[in-house]
Motif scaffolding. Structure first.
Motif, PDB file in Angstrom:
ATOM      1  N   ASP A 192       0.842  -1.189   0.000  1.00 44.36           N
ATOM      2  CA  ASP A 192       0.000   0.000   0.000  1.00 44.36           C
ATOM      3  C   ASP A 192       0.884   1.248   0.000  1.00 44.36           C
ATOM      4  OD1 ASP A 192      -1.322   2.190   2.085  1.00 44.36           O
ATOM      5  OD2 ASP A 192      -2.786   1.312   0.682  1.00 44.36           O
ATOM      6  N   GLY A 193       0.639   2.139  -0.938  1.00 48.10           N
ATOM      7  CA  GLY A 193       1.520   3.284  -1.113  1.00 48.10           C
ATOM      8  C   GLY A 193       1.529   4.243   0.058  1.00 48.10           C
ATOM      9  N   ARG A 194       0.364   4.465   0.667  1.00 49.49           N
ATOM     10  CA  ARG A 194       0.331   5.381   1.805  1.00 49.49           C
ATOM     11  C   ARG A 194       1.108   4.798   2.977  1.00 49.49           C
ATOM     12  NH1 ARG A 194      -1.715   6.861   6.467  1.00 49.49           N
ATOM     13  NH2 ARG A 194      -2.311   9.045   6.796  1.00 49.49           N
ATOM     14  N   GLU A 195       1.014   3.487   3.144  1.00 53.20           N
ATOM     15  CA  GLU A 195       1.771   2.812   4.198  1.00 53.20           C
ATOM     16  C   GLU A 195       3.269   2.966   3.962  1.00 53.20           C
ATOM     17  OE1 GLU A 195       2.699  -1.742   4.566  1.00 53.20           O
ATOM     18  OE2 GLU A 195       0.708  -1.372   5.410  1.00 53.20           O
ATOM     19  N   VAL A 196       3.688   2.826   2.709  1.00 51.05           N
ATOM     20  CA  VAL A 196       5.104   2.983   2.377  1.00 51.05           C
ATOM     21  C   VAL A 196       5.560   4.410   2.639  1.00 51.05           C
ATOM     22  CG1 VAL A 196       6.803   2.924   0.510  1.00 51.05           C
ATOM     23  CG2 VAL A 196       5.107   1.099   0.709  1.00 51.05           C
ATOM     24  N   LEU A 197       4.730   5.381   2.272  1.00 48.23           N
ATOM     25  CA  LEU A 197       5.091   6.779   2.507  1.00 48.23           C
ATOM     26  C   LEU A 197       5.230   7.060   4.003  1.00 48.23           C
ATOM     27  CD1 LEU A 197       5.643   9.643   1.668  1.00 48.23           C
ATOM     28  CD2 LEU A 197       3.187   9.970   1.292  1.00 48.23           C
ATOM     29  N   ALA A 198       4.289   6.555   4.791  1.00 48.68           N
ATOM     30  CA  ALA A 198       4.368   6.756   6.238  1.00 48.68           C
ATOM     31  C   ALA A 198       5.625   6.103   6.806  1.00 48.68           C
ATOM     32  CB  ALA A 198       3.122   6.186   6.910  1.00 48.68           C
ATOM     33  N   GLU A 199       5.925   4.898   6.362  1.00 49.05           N
ATOM     34  CA  GLU A 199       7.125   4.203   6.830  1.00 49.05           C
ATOM     35  C   GLU A 199       8.382   4.968   6.440  1.00 49.05           C
ATOM     36  OE1 GLU A 199       7.819  -0.261   6.368  1.00 49.05           O
ATOM     37  OE2 GLU A 199       9.092   0.578   4.782  1.00 49.05           O
ATOM     38  N   THR A 200       8.410   5.474   5.212  1.00 45.87           N
ATOM     39  CA  THR A 200       9.584   6.200   4.732  1.00 45.87           C
ATOM     40  C   THR A 200       9.800   7.475   5.529  1.00 45.87           C
ATOM     41  OG1 THR A 200       9.213   5.303   2.512  1.00 45.87           O
ATOM     42  CG2 THR A 200      10.683   7.193   2.692  1.00 45.87           C
ATOM     43  N   ALA A 201       8.720   8.168   5.839  1.00 46.83           N
ATOM     44  CA  ALA A 201       8.837   9.375   6.664  1.00 46.83           C
ATOM     45  C   ALA A 201       9.390   9.028   8.051  1.00 46.83           C
ATOM     46  CB  ALA A 201       7.477  10.059   6.783  1.00 46.83           C
ATOM     47  N   GLU A 202       8.903   7.945   8.634  1.00 48.34           N
ATOM     48  CA  GLU A 202       9.393   7.517   9.940  1.00 48.34           C
ATOM     49  C   GLU A 202      10.865   7.141   9.882  1.00 48.34           C
ATOM     50  OE1 GLU A 202       6.838   4.311  10.960  1.00 48.34           O
ATOM     51  OE2 GLU A 202       5.079   5.581  11.323  1.00 48.34           O
ATOM     52  N   ARG A 203      11.252   6.408   8.832  1.00 50.09           N
ATOM     53  CA  ARG A 203      12.658   6.009   8.694  1.00 50.09           C
ATOM     54  C   ARG A 203      13.551   7.230   8.483  1.00 50.09           C
ATOM     55  NH1 ARG A 203      13.827   0.636   7.369  1.00 50.09           N
ATOM     56  NH2 ARG A 203      12.139  -0.715   8.093  1.00 50.09           N
ATOM     57  N   PHE A 204      13.057   8.204   7.736  1.00 52.34           N
ATOM     58  CA  PHE A 204      13.821   9.420   7.502  1.00 52.34           C
ATOM     59  C   PHE A 204      14.144  10.104   8.818  1.00 52.34           C
ATOM     60  CE2 PHE A 204      13.682  14.059   7.042  1.00 52.34           C
ATOM     61  CZ  PHE A 204      14.707  14.274   6.136  1.00 52.34           C
ATOM     62  N   VAL A 205      13.143  10.264   9.669  1.00 50.70           N
ATOM     63  CA  VAL A 205      13.367  10.910  10.963  1.00 50.70           C
ATOM     64  C   VAL A 205      14.306  10.068  11.825  1.00 50.70           C
ATOM     65  CG1 VAL A 205      12.256  11.698  13.090  1.00 50.70           C
ATOM     66  CG2 VAL A 205      11.153  12.124  10.872  1.00 50.70           C
TER      67      VAL A 205
END
Length: 278
Positions: free
Chosen positions: A260-273
């Motif tokens: 799911d793309g929104r899930e990936v975006l949320a995960e990527t934002a978390e990993r970035f931080v």
């Protein structure tokens, strides 16, 4: 209160399964302030419509990917490539971004001449650089890992990219610093300093190095934190060199695209931080 996402930008390819409206909505929901766009989905949606959509949402377009592929020998192919890059510059200007990322192109069929290919890139930049600057767009040469030198990009190191860029004013041509492509190179930190001193770091991108690489290798860019690259270290290098702009996460990864793309975006934002900020 800081969320850690103030400089975060999601490259559209990371979540290519999301339509452009879905990407914009997801960014707004998650507090993602920037997007790096790709020409093909933007063209499919409509350049002007995409520009309005992103602008009305208050998102910053940090880059447009991609121009380049400037190594052809055949005059007709070279003319076509220049025409396509002129169009890419116009699209970048319409989208409101000041940075067009260039993937320079590989060796033409039958050629083994890397130096000659790089000189043809310089010849093209002499035409494209002034055109871009007139429209408020900078060209950002992206060195790619040497495994792509034959078929995708004859510019493999930041030193090679800067040797090309420094023939032109910094407001015309600079470089892309992408962790995935340069993390292995012991000379890269000093080249980042060189780029910063000349005002030529036009964008900074993150992706991790994970193994084994997939067949074809193109879609092997790992999620931040899953691989071998110290993101904070590379962020420190570019910031010491004076870079204060957006930090874009660009991942080509079949497993991420299947989710799911929104899930990936949320995960990527978390990993970035987690891995680049805190």
């Amino acid at each position: 209160m800081s969320t850690g996402l103030e400089r975060f930008s999601i490259n559209q390819m990371t979540v290519k399964q999301l339509s452009l409206p879905e990407l914009v909505d997801s960014c707004l929901e998650l507090g993602v302030p920037g997007v790096g766009l790709w020409r093909e989905p933007v063209r499919a949606y409509g350049v002007e419509a995409a520009a309005r959509l992103v602008r009305d949402a208050g998102l910053t377009v940090t880059t447009l990917c991609r121009g380049g592929f400037l190594t052809a020998i055949d005059p007709v192919e070279r003319a076509e490539a220049l025409g396509d890059n002129h169009a890419a510059i116009d699209e970048a200007a319409a989208l409101g971004t000041d940075t067009l990322v260039l993937v320079s192109g590989g060796l033409p069929a039958g050629s083994k001449d890397l130096r000659g290919a790089r000189e043809r890139i310089a010849d093209a930049l002499a035409v494209l650089g002034p055109y871009a600057a007139e429209r408020g767009v900078r060209l950002a040469i992206e060195p790619l890992h040497p495994m792509y030198a034959a078929d995708r990009c004859v510019v493999s190191t930041l030193a090679q990219a800067l040797d090309l860029a420094e023939r032109f004013p910094a407001d015309q041509v600079g470089v892309t610093v992408d962790t995935y492509h340069i993390w292995w190179d012991d000379t890269a930190p000093e080249q980042i300093a060189r780029a910063g001193a000349g005002g030529r770091i036009h964008t900074f991108q993150l992706a991790d190095w994970t193994t084994p690489l997939p067949e074809g290798v193109l879609n092997g860019r790992g999620q931040i934190g899953d691989g071998s690259i110290d993101m904070r270290e590379w962020k420190r290098y570019v910031e010491t060199a004076g870079y204060t702009g957006a930090i874009e996460v660009e991942l080509f990864n079949d497993e991420l695209w299947a989710r799911d793309g929104r899930e990936v975006l949320a995960e990527t934002a978390e990993r970035f931080v987690e891995h680049a900020i805190r």
